[in-house]
Design an enzyme around this catalytic site. Structure first.
Site, PDB file in Angstrom:
ATOM      1  N   GLY A 185      86.656  27.524  91.186  1.00  0.00           N
ATOM      2  CA  GLY A 185      86.405  28.297  90.302  1.00  0.00           C
ATOM      3  C   GLY A 185      87.663  29.029  89.698  1.00  0.00           C
ATOM      4  CB  SER A 192      78.436  29.267  88.215  1.00  0.00           C
ATOM      5  OG  SER A 192      77.879  29.742  87.287  1.00  0.00           O
ATOM      6  CG  LEU A 241      75.274  37.076  84.947  1.00  0.00           C
ATOM      7  CD1 LEU A 241      74.033  37.536  85.565  1.00  0.00           C
ATOM      8  CD2 LEU A 241      75.463  35.586  85.155  1.00  0.00           C
ATOM      9  CB  CYS A 285      75.458  38.035  89.108  1.00  0.00           C
ATOM     10  SG  CYS A 285      76.809  38.903  88.190  1.00  0.00           S
TER      11      CYS A 285
END
Lengths: 281, 313
Positions: free
Chosen positions: B275, B31, B83, B140
């Site tokens: 990632g 992600s 985000l 996060c």
């Protein structure tokens, strides 16, 4: 937009602290001035990331990168020898639009922002545009590529310390020329690449003189292809977008933005980035 | 190997059972490093990925953090993106249909500020075509509310997991933060809350200072550290968690090669997410899968399942 490998033909200092690397690529390689490559400087993972480098020029089967050797990554790049390969992504990003509807172009470059203007000067002069390069630096030692830009048109030079040319910034130099009435700004387009304060001053100048301007912006970049959302800037929302600013990526929607598009205040004021619902418009 | 349409799907030896899912490869895109797949589709065959975990997605659009958002550090990078995402409705309408065309398993990473928001997001994805599961971002480090708060308290972590589980039929993976005193406690809590899988780790909180400007480099001041610099730290946490919970674990942290992936599998992960490596090599997920098969040949493993936990026996 692919991952490519080219062979280094030459990699040598052209001015104090500045290198030019010439890379052989298939003849199908082409780019538009203002686009960049995302270059791997070493095979190791330290330094970790690719380096975005603007393409200075390209000819059939080869291109040139001109870069300042500062920091570990650029030092490693400067140590590559001819015959070694260069791993890069690109050409990436939006180029400078080549405006032929106005006969004069001012190419404003500050510090290490000068190299992409070289290919741009060539492309514009080929289209019959009258090119004036306005090159600025802190001192005369920081001025880049004057001899290479000369053949494409006029040259104006500015140094902060006045050691050569106009005493002041490149933007002040251009302002003075416009103010003195000799440069016909209403027939002109401004193209620029350089540090943020220079671009911001130039944006203001372009809007005040009602001249189209195109500014190449640099932000801290990781992926180079639009996925990581690191290199973003805020663009003013258009009338159809209810005036709300949009987050745009310098690697995909940029690095070249039109004058008047960017919300410079957003670099200083966290409030611009707060929740969309409350974002001031 | 090719699929019915002649697209490459990779070696059958890479087929991986990850909890409820049978995947073509144990290598998933992590992600925040792969957007919603669009940007990387030009660089690699998406159908060869074990799966794609999307950018963290919230109910409403988010503009994200003030730049600079990224700074390079030794063998790593700090990021504080905050985000940024277009919100769940836009993701469902405009992003997921693109990924669905490739037939690649999609796991939607979700971020909320309350357990109810996580539940609402989870419910909204129930039955959306192409979505195989959800990953709860309770880790996060770059947002003030929600996120990591839930990942740092066993009670809240469990509540968020339960809320999401009640709201959806989709398998729920929970992504843990390393920024805790005992990751094992959090892992147990989410397992008790009904999580189907656990992924770890998210980034380690870190900082860089700009000496000239006399202030932190990042607009958000602190950020999350990723890349090879965190690999040994993440590997050790995967070892701990895999030794504690019964549900499958997905290892994340600085993986850049097939051997790196193999190490996480041997520590007990059933699959891994890649990632930061993609930022250097946009083909990383496929290259690492191919390298992993070479590692299997070299080390004498017939299939992925044989490697899982091999270092624990």
């Amino acid at each position: 937009m692919v991952k490519l490998v080219g062979q280094i033909i030459e990699n040598r200092p052209i001015e104090e602290g500045t290198f030019e690397m010439i890379v052989a690529v298939p003849p199908t390689f082409s780019y538009l001035p203002g686009q960049f490559l995302h270059v791997r400087v070493a095979d190791s993972y330290d330094p970790l990331l690719r380096r975005p480098l603007s393409i200075a020029w390209a000819a059939s089967g080869r291109f040139g990168l001109i870069y300042r050797v500062s920091g570990r990554g650029m030092t490693m790049l400067s140590r590559k020898r001819s015959g070694e390969s260069l791993d890069f992504l690109g050409p990436l990003g939006q180029p400078y639009p080549l405006r032929t509807d106005r006969p004069r172009a001012f190419l404003v470059g500050g510090g290490i922002g000068v190299p992409p203007l070289l290919g741009l000067a060539e492309a514009l002069s080929e289209k019959g545009i009258s090119v004036t390069a306005v090159i600025g630096a802190q001192t005369k030692d920081g001025l880049l590529l004057l001899d290479r830009l000369q053949p494409f048109g006029k040259l104006l030079v500015a140094t902060d310390d006045g050691s050569v040319g106009f005493a002041g910034t490149a933007v002040q130099c251009l302002e003075e020329r416009f103010g003195s009435g000799g440069e016909r700004p209403q027939e002109s387009v401004i193209y620029a690449c350089g540090p943020l304060p220079m671009l911001r001053a130039l944006d203001e100048l372009a809007q005040r003189w009602r001249i189209p301007g195109y500014l190449s912006v640099e932000e801290s970049m990781a992926c180079g292809v639009g996925a990581c959302l690191s290199c973003v800037v805020l663009r003013r929302g258009g009338p159809g977008e209810s005036g709300r600013p949009q987050v745009v990526r310098t690697c995909v929607e940029g690095p070249v933005f039109a004058s008047g598009e960017l919300l410079w205040e957003a670099w200083e004021q966290p409030k611009w980035w707060e929740d969309t619902e409350e974002t001031p418009t | 190997m090719q699929d019915a349409e002649g697209q490459p799907v990779g070696s059958p030896r890479l087929i991986t059972q990850l909890g409820p899912w049978q995947l073509r490869s144990p290598i998933l895109a992590a992600s925040g490093c792969f957007g919603y797949g669009r940007e990387y589709a030009a660089y690699l065959p998406l159908q060869r990925l074990g799966g794609i975990v999307t950018k963290g997605t919230s109910l409403k659009p988010r503009l994200g953090d003030l730049p600079p958002r990224m700074v390079e550090t030794p063998a790593g990078m700090l990021n504080a993106i905050g985000l940024q995402n277009p919100g769940i409705e836009t993701v469902i309408q405009a992003e997921l249909p693109f990924l669905h065309r490739y037939g690649v398993p999609v796991i939607v990473n979700l971020y909320g500020t309350t357990p109810e928001e996580y539940a609402e997001l989870a419910a909204r994805l129930d039955g959306v075509e192409g979505v195989w599961g959800i990953e709860l971002n309770i880790s996060c480090p770059n947002v003030a509310a929600g996120g990591i708060l839930f990942g740092q308290s066993p009670i809240l972590a469990r509540q968020v997991t339960e809320a999401a589980k009640r709201a959806t039929h989709l398998p729920v993976m929970v992504k843990l933060s390393p920024n805790v005193t005992s990751i094992v406690e959090i892992a147990r809590a989410v397992e008790d809350g009904g999580a189907d899988l656990i992924s770890l780790t998210n980034t380690f909180r870190g900082m860089a200072i700009d000496l000239h400007r006399r202030r932190p480099v990042l607009g958000n001041l602190s950020g999350g550290l990723s890349g090879p610099a965190i690999r040994p730290l993440a590997l050790q946490l995967v070892w701990e968690v895999a030794g504690t919970v019964q549900i499958p674990v997905v290892g994340i942290g600085g993986i850049v090669s097939g051997d790196d992936a193999a190490a996480f599998l041997m520590a007990g992960a059933s699959a891994v997410q890649v990632g930061t490596a993609q930022f250097i090599d946009p083909t990383a997920c496929v290259r690492i899968a191919d390298e992993l098969e070479a590692t299997m040949n070299r080390e004498g493993f017939a299939q992925i399942a044989d490697m899982v936990g091999a270092a624990r026996q």
